[in-house]
Design an enzyme around this catalytic site. Structure first.
Site, PDB file in Angstrom:
ATOM      1  CG  ASP A 537      23.528  -9.981  28.905  1.00 28.41           C
ATOM      2  OD1 ASP A 537      22.512  -9.360  28.554  1.00 28.41           O
ATOM      3  OD2 ASP A 537      23.637 -11.220  28.787  1.00 28.41           O
ATOM      4  CG  ASP A 720       9.609 -10.483  13.415  1.00 30.43           C
ATOM      5  OD1 ASP A 720       9.851  -9.571  14.232  1.00 30.43           O
ATOM      6  OD2 ASP A 720       8.474 -10.681  12.972  1.00 30.43           O
ATOM      7  CG  ASP A 795       6.423  -7.706  11.454  1.00 27.43           C
ATOM      8  OD1 ASP A 795       5.788  -8.590  10.850  1.00 27.43           O
ATOM      9  OD2 ASP A 795       6.256  -7.459  12.658  1.00 27.43           O
ATOM     10  CG  HIS A1181     -33.393  -0.054 -30.106  1.00 27.85           C
ATOM     11  ND1 HIS A1181     -32.506   0.188 -29.072  1.00 27.85           N
ATOM     12  CD2 HIS A1181     -32.813  -1.014 -30.868  1.00 27.85           C
ATOM     13  CE1 HIS A1181     -31.451  -0.584 -29.208  1.00 27.85           C
ATOM     14  NE2 HIS A1181     -31.619  -1.337 -30.288  1.00 27.85           N
ATOM     15  CG  ASP A1233      -7.419   8.532 -24.224  1.00 24.94           C
ATOM     16  OD1 ASP A1233      -6.314   9.049 -24.473  1.00 24.94           O
ATOM     17  OD2 ASP A1233      -7.690   7.345 -24.468  1.00 24.94           O
TER      18      ASP A1233
END
Length: 1465
Positions: A537, A720, A795, A1181, A1233
């Site tokens: 330990d 965690d 995390d 227009h 496209d």
């Protein structure tokens, strides 16, 4: 400094600076401590002159001494420094604070013994801090000093009626009369709520006093009456009467003390109100230090202010009763009535040992029981190991040591050359490793075995008969994590009987054993011939074992152990044999559930803890094409920072996160260090800005915040992941660019250079790679456990399932084992197994969830930034607390304001904040989503036009929210309701994937009527309409067609911009007219006044014609709420009408009543403006169908008129006027496209940045036709990047060949996905609309496509720069060429600095940045100022330095030297 400087003489000041703050410490007292003490004395109403003498210091200590045991840290510090000053005045030699305290307390005790005992209170001697004093035998009242009152006010303002206020009042009001106490209360009278509470207590106590002391009847003349309750409160008595009652010889009545007690009761009630924490709720957390718990306990105890006997009982019982189990066990062992000092000393070493006990018990359990089956164990082979295999030749039957074949070159692990096995990248990183002896240690490959067990091995052990087949499997003298205890002992005894051999393998040096920490390392050791099993330990200092006898030569010792303290016997110089090594060390024996070898033995053995590096594959990373790594010099750093960085780098190098850079590495990035939040440790930062610029781009990290409204599950667990970045390896080929240099102090040696082996913090790719790696790690686990919900945010990982407790725990254990196996650590201290789970600001239970405790900030001064944070907290709380409002608080920071600008609160905002506080005090809980249960949404409307809603299943609330976005001053309730529904629909789709059933406070007819004519939103979800009692309706009835036979009003208003005077009026078709004179108005207000005037004077049904687009826009929106008084009046009048037709006519040219009313209101106000270009604009227009901005630009007509012309066109009025805006992309980016119309194929290419389009009809949708169109496009315009969908024609080899030949980068998206090729998809839609407008002007579709393309490129103005797409594209190309030209011209002026002189001043100034160098002068930039300096007064030098840090004092020195050189030049 006045009196502050005269506290100590020069000699005594020198003595003060010799006294240490702490025994054995380095810091000593300084004069600033005395200055601080003088300032603190004001809080207690003590004169600073008392510090000038021994007697004065003694008086201060008498006041402070009773408060020290329960006082704050500031009070204790003040007491300490007064003790030191007292000793200096008394000429007592002291070394530190503790000695001074002992001497001062000894003097105080001696003076107390000398004081005579008195039966009744007497007035203090002259000079005390008491308002009643005795002079010549008479009692005289002296008013309270301003210092005392100031100390009281400061106490209340700073502590906000905290627990400290009551003892502070006791100290400051000692000996005061009721008159003085009332004077103290009047000083803090602005705290109305607290004062009202105190008044109520005074009235109650006064009534009780009168009831218990009835009046005796009439009193003889001249005799002093007995005090009534109002007399004690000082309202019906004089100061003289109060003094006589307090100090009369017979039957004195201490009215001052009685009144003080009443006030204390009131203050205690205030303290409880402002600090609602009860003494019974103060409990020690499982890991909370005992001292922190005691501080909280006494702070709450001071708020109680009960009888001393009760407080003593609380201290002796509650303090122990509410401690955590570990501290409680120790405290009960101290016997009856222990002192606080004894309790603090006994619990000093306990910081949550229960957790430690569980961990150790778990370790013992794992060592003696079989390990659970790990994740994906089915893929691993079962059974015993095979025969021995040689690593050198690959044959079986012998080991590499016994092999007679020639030694194989390269790595024995992977077979590759260039490294040896000890440095093999495929080898698992060891955690606990013995330091190498002699030459470099050979490290064996190490991986967890198939059963999940870990082993220990040395290279010579295969010769002893151990089986090492399988390549990566390593045998051990003992199995550390699996198998039964008998096998552990048997293996250990066999190992002991075998002769000890030298761990030496050829010329490869000492080979050290490794211990993996996938399981706890339990090994067998021999202590003085006695065999034991021990746990290694590294988190423990000492070593302790049980069950052995080492004789009588020991020292008794008490250590903090499991459940409290353990009595042990400490033996020194004990012989220990472990893992083949013999050492002598100190060891203790005692009652411990598991034997432990701590750091004292592990350090002797040479064992270290090594950090794991993940075994995930590194992601390939490159620099941008043509770029090179950063080569920036390291700027100077202070000595303190260099030493801190050195320690950090050495630690990271040991843990395998850094490695030394080779001398051939030319790259460098500056590094520096900053203090962490605790101000004790340092954090290393690398300035990766330059590296980020040249690194390739990554997928944008989209950490979408996951909501907690997951489906309801039986069990939840939160784990965690620790140090995720440092667990993922960095691409070996990219590591060289992360090089940085650690400089040496005073450049005593060359700086040491490092490179990162793991993902560095601050680098742009770390987040993306970490996200990708974590997903790859978790994906197999998600697939194998499809019934388990796994939510990962950063995390934090949340695991929820309906499995049994055993099965759920097994899944969590397998996930942790999987993460650990991949190199990610899962710290036990952050592992949450039992509810409530702290996650992302929430508290989660299996059946409910809550928000974590929300504390609104309390501030004296509010800034814009503080208001923004407050609104953020309230918005966060609004997801669960219904009724949260922020409208008036947000109004406080409207407009352009700086973050630090002070904000003044309005009454409405304060009321709103107080209402929110009351709401947050209530307990609210949320529920989880249940599948197959109908989802409902209920909408309510609150006051002030704010909306709230809740999404629920039955009576279970899943989410609540609010909506208060009112963009317009005048708005309509149905429109806002549509926005609310839109918001709820989007939230429900994102979170649960379904649309709820809406409960709306509106009738369907009202909604349908508004939606048909006045839709204002882009998307509304489908729903089942369930109306609640209607709160919203359309306020009035506007008709679309003129009312036949009704009077028509022509309205107009005008205003003089200079004088602000105006007129408003109307003219009717029946000859009526009216004009109203206005002052201080505007054109818009005058128009509204005219409209209101017509409404007021007209019949219930009326036609009104206006010439103001502003008025028309307001009325057409049918507002029901407004902030404008005149609009409110219009709404009120409109509600009264049965039917109203409102028409708009531009200008006033020949339009009958409109022209007349304009002439009527314009006299003396304005000139009539005739818009002669309206007709040409209308013709333009009708021909090209251009947009509003094109008409305004070409014809110069007002925007309102142009907008009406477009809106009046039946071909352009399909979905209103579009909101124009362009996406500013790179110059060479195009999207392409194919679309279909009338059976033809139209290929469309759009320049993303400008909106310019190329379109034509192609015969077939093939790769060849597409490639020809692309080649034609590339021959006209610069194109470097082409984005298309993945259709067959765009992915064909022909298109790819053209793209390669031209040099075009081609990317692909998803067909019909707006996020992939949204620009060209939108342009297809606009192109078809334009074709539809022009279709009747051409016969063939090929012609009309080209006509529509021309109109869209040259007749559509708006967006960036208010240009047409063609103008914008040409402008962008020109601008790019100019930028490149000027960059080439200015490149040579970079990195030059200029020192210059101005006028007759001979001093050289600068340096400035060189912008341009001409023949006779130079242009320089100094700060933000641009200067032109003659060449003869300027000196140009080249700047060779890199970026500089904040603490590079060398920069100033270099600048000073450069100036001196320039001046001498």
């Amino acid at each position: 400094m006045g009196a502050r400087g005269s506290v100590l003489s020069g000699k005594k000041t020198d003595e003060l600076e010799k006294v240490r703050l702490r025994p054995g410490g380095k810091k000593k007292y300084m004069l600033k401590h005395v200055v601080w003490a003088v300032n603190e004395l004001d809080r207690f109403g003590l004169a600073e002159s008392l510090l000038e003498s021994k007697e004065g210091c003694q008086k201060i200590l008498k006041v402070l001494a009773p408060l020290v045991p329960t006082g704050s840290e500031n009070l204790k510090s003040l007491f300490n420094i007064v003790c030191v000053i007292f000793c200096l005045h008394a000429e007592e030699k002291v070394k530190d604070t503790e000695e001074a305290k002992k001497i001062a307390q000894r003097h105080l005790a001696a003076d107390t013994e000398k004081m005579p005992a008195t039966n009744k209170p007497t007035a203090p001697p002259s000079g005390g801090n008491y308002p009643v004093q005795q002079l010549a035998g008479n009692y005289v009242h002296l008013p309270l000093s301003p210092r005392t009152l100031n100390a009281w006010v400061k106490l209340v303002e700073e502590k906000k009626f905290g627990a400290e206020v009551v003892p502070g009042f006791q100290a400051l009001s000692e000996g005061c009369t009721p008159y003085d106490i009332n004077q103290m209360l009047n000083c803090v009278g602005e705290h109305q709520a607290a004062m009202q509470i105190i008044r109520e207590i005074i009235n109650e106590e006064a009534a009780d006093w009168d009831q218990q002391h009835p009046s005796p009847g009439p009193m003889p003349a001249g005799q002093l009456r007995d005090p009534r309750g109002s007399d004690i409160a000082g309202t019906t008595s004089t100061v003289e009467e109060q003094i006589q009652w307090m100090y009369r010889a017979q039957n004195p009545v201490p009215v001052g003390n009685i009144y003080r007690r009443w006030i204390q009761l009131g203050l205690q009630k205030c303290v409880r109100m402002y600090n609602p924490t009860n003494i019974l709720d103060i409990k020690q957390g499982p890991k909370e230090p005992f001292q922190s718990y005691v501080d909280r306990f006494y702070k709450s105890l001071r708020a109680e202010q009960t009888d001393p006997a009760v407080k003593n009982w609380m201290t002796q019982t509650l303090l122990i009763q509410n401690a955590n189990p570990d501290c409680k066990l120790v405290l009960k062992g101290l016997g009856m009535n222990p002192t606080l000092e004894e309790m603090l000393t006994a619990c000093q070493g306990i910081g949550g040992p229960g957790q430690k006990a569980r961990l150790m018990a778990e370790a013992l359990k794992e060592a003696l029981t079989p390990a659970p089956i790990p994740f994906a164990a089915v893929q691993q082979k079962a059974g015993k190991r095979g025969t021995v295999t040689c690593w050198n030749c690959g044959k079986q039957g012998h080991t590499a040591r016994q092999c007679r074949a020639p030694r194989r070159q390269g790595c024995w692990k992977c077979g590759k050359t260039g490294h040896i096995m000890s440095k093999c990248p495929e080898r698992q990183a060891g955690f606990l490793r013995v330091r190498t002896l002699g030459k470099e240690a050979s490290q064996l490959p190490h991986d967890p075995s198939a059963s999940g067990s870990d082993t220990i091995c040395t290279p010579d052990e295969p010769s002893r008969g151990h089986d090492t087949s399988g390549g990566d499997t390593i045998c051990a003298p003992c199995r550390s994590s699996s198998g039964d205890a008998e096998k552990l002992h048997a293996d250990g005894e066999t190992t002991e009987r075998e002769p000890r051999e030298t761990l030496q393998g050829g010329d490869r040096g000492f080979a050290a054993p490794q211990f993996s920490l996938w399981r706890r390392p339990v090994v067998k050791a021999c202590i003085e011939g006695q065999s034991v099993e021990v746990l290694l330990d590294t988190g423990v200092d000492d070593s302790i074992v049980a069950g052995i006898e080492l004789g009588s030569n020991y020292t008794p010792k008490i250590v903090g152990g499991i459940g409290g303290f353990i009595n042990t016997k400490e033996y020194k110089d004990v012989e220990i044999e472990v893992v083949g090594k013999r050492v002598r060390a100190t060891i203790m024996t005692g009652d411990t559930p598991i034997n432990i070898f701590g750091r004292n033995i592990l350090n002797t053995l040479g064992m270290t803890l090594n950090f794991p590096v993940a075994k995930v594959e590194p992601v390939k990373v490159e620099l941008k094409p043509g770029k090179d790594g950063p080569k920036i010099r390291q700027w100077p750093l202070s000595r303190e920072k260099i030493l801190a960085l050195k320690e950090i780098c050495e630690k990271m190098e040991k843990e395998g996160q850094l490695e030394e850079a080779p001398p051939t590495n030319p790259y460098n990035t500056p590094t520096f260090a900053i203090k962490k939040k605790d101000k004790n440790k340092w954090r290393m930062l690398i300035d990766f800005r330059e590296l980020n610029k040249v690194t390739q781009d990554f997928t944008e990290v989209n950490w979408v915040f996951p909501t907690r409204q997951v489906a309801e599950k039986r069990r939840i667990t939160v784990i965690d992941v620790g140090d995720a970045y440092f667990s993922i390896p960095l691409d070996p080929n990219f590591r060289q660019y992360t090089a940085f240099t650690l400089p040496s102090v005073n450049n005593a040696e060359p700086g040491k250079r490092y490179i990162y082996k793991v993902l560095p913090q601050g680098w742009k790719g770390s987040q993306s790679i970490c996200q990708y790696s974590m997903r790859k790690v978790l994906d197999p686990f998600r697939k194998a456990n499809s019934d388990v919900i796994i939510i990962q945010y950063m995390d934090d990982i949340l695991i929820a399932s309906d499995r049994s407790d055993l099965e759920h725990d097994r899944v969590v254990s397998q996930l942790k084992e999987l993460l650990n196996d991949m190199g990610f650590s899962t710290p036990e201290e952050k592992f949450q197994k039992d509810p409530p789970f702290k996650w992302m600001g929430y508290e989660l239970w299996p059946k409910k969830w809550k928000l974590q405790k929300i504390q609104l900030p309390e501030k004296e001064v509010w800034t814009v930034n503080a208001i923004q944070k407050l609104v953020g907290v309230l918005n966060w709380a609004a997801q669960l607390f219904p009724g949260i409002k922020t409208r008036h608080i947000c109004k406080l920071i409207r407009g352009k304001m700086t973050l630090t600008e002070e904000v003044q609160w309005t009454e409405l905002a304060e009321a709103e904040l107080q209402e929110n506080k009351i709401i947050l005090e209530q307990e609210q809980e949320g529920s989880y989503y249940k599948e197959r249960v109908p989802l409902e949404a209920t909408v309510q409307k609150n006051l002030a036009n704010q909306w709230t809603y809740k999404i629920h299943q039955g009576n279970k609330v899943l989410k609540v929210g609010k909506y208060a976005k009112v963009k317009n001053t005048h708005t309509n309730g149905v429109r806002l309701l549509a926005h609310v529904v839109q918001k709820i629909g989007k939230e429900a789709l994102v979170i649960w994937g379904e649309i709820p059933v809406f409960h709306l406070p509106v009738e369907r007819e009202t909604w349908d009527q508004w939606w048909t004519d006045y839709w204002q939103v882009t998307w509304i979800p489908e729903w089942d309409f369930v109306s609640t009692p209607p709160l919203i309706r359309l306020a009035y009835n506007l008709v679309k067609d003129p009312l036949e036979g009704r009077e028509t009003y022509y309205t107009d208003g005008s205003c003089n911009r200079t004088s602000k005077e105006g007129k408003a009026g109307y003219v009717t078709d029946r000859g009526k007219d009216k004009v109203k004179v206005l002052e201080q108005t505007t054109n818009q207000q005058a128009e509204l006044e005219a409209f209101a005037l017509a409404l007021t004077d007209s019949e219930p049904q009326v036609n009104i014609i206006v010439d103001s687009q502003y008025v028309m826009g307001i009325i057409a929106a049918q507002p029901t709420e407004t902030e404008s008084p005149i609009v409110a009046k219009i709404i009120e009048e409109m509600i009264k009408k049965e039917a109203v037709y409102v028409g708009w006519v531009p200008a006033h040219k020949g339009l009958g009543g409109n022209q007349e009313v304009d002439h009527l209101v314009s006299q003396g106000i304005r000139q009539v403006l005739f818009l002669e270009k309206i007709e040409p604009a209308q013709e333009e227009h009708e021909k090209y169908h251009g947009n509003v901005k094109e008409l305004v630009h070409k014809f110069g007509i007002p925007q309102l008129v142009a907008k009406q012309i477009v809106n009046s066109c039946d071909k352009c009025q399909q979905k209103g006027e579009a909101i124009h805006g362009q996406v500013n992309a790179d110059l060479g980016t195009w999207q392409m496209d194919c679309t279909h119309l009338e059976g033809k194929i139209i290929i469309v290419a759009v320049h993303v940045a400008s909106g310019f389009i190329e379109a034509e009809v192609i015969p077939q949708e093939t790769g060849r036709q597409t490639a020809l169109f692309l080649l034609k496009l590339a021959s006209r315009w610069p194109i470097t990047h082409l984005h298309t969908d993945n259709g067959a024609n765009f992915t064909s080899p022909s298109v790819k060949m053209v793209a390669w030949w031209v040099g075009i980068e081609q990317t692909f998206g998803v067909p019909y996905n707006p996020q992939s090729q949204g620009v060209v998809e939108a342009m297809n839609h606009h192109l078809k609309n334009q074709i539809d407008r022009l279709r009747d002007q051409a016969v063939s579709i090929e012609t009309v496509v080209l006509m529509a393309t021309h109109c869209m490129n040259f007749k559509r103005r708006g967006g960036i720069g208010d240009m047409t797409p063609a103008e914008r594209l040409v402008n962008m190309i020109t601008t790019e060429q100019e930028i490149q030209f000027f960059q080439a011209k200015n490149l040579k002026f970079q990195n030059f600095q200029v020192y210059y002189r101005e006028g007759r001043d001979q001093l050289w100034k600068g340096p400035g940045e060189l912008l341009w160098k001409g023949e006779g002068a130079v242009i320089i930039k100094v700060g933000t100022e641009i200067k032109v300096v003659p060449r003869r007064k300027a000196k140009i030098i080249r700047h060779y330095g890199g970026g500089k840090g904040l603490d590079c004092s060398a920069d100033m020195e270099d600048t000073r030297q450069a100036r001196e050189m320039a001046q001498s030049d």
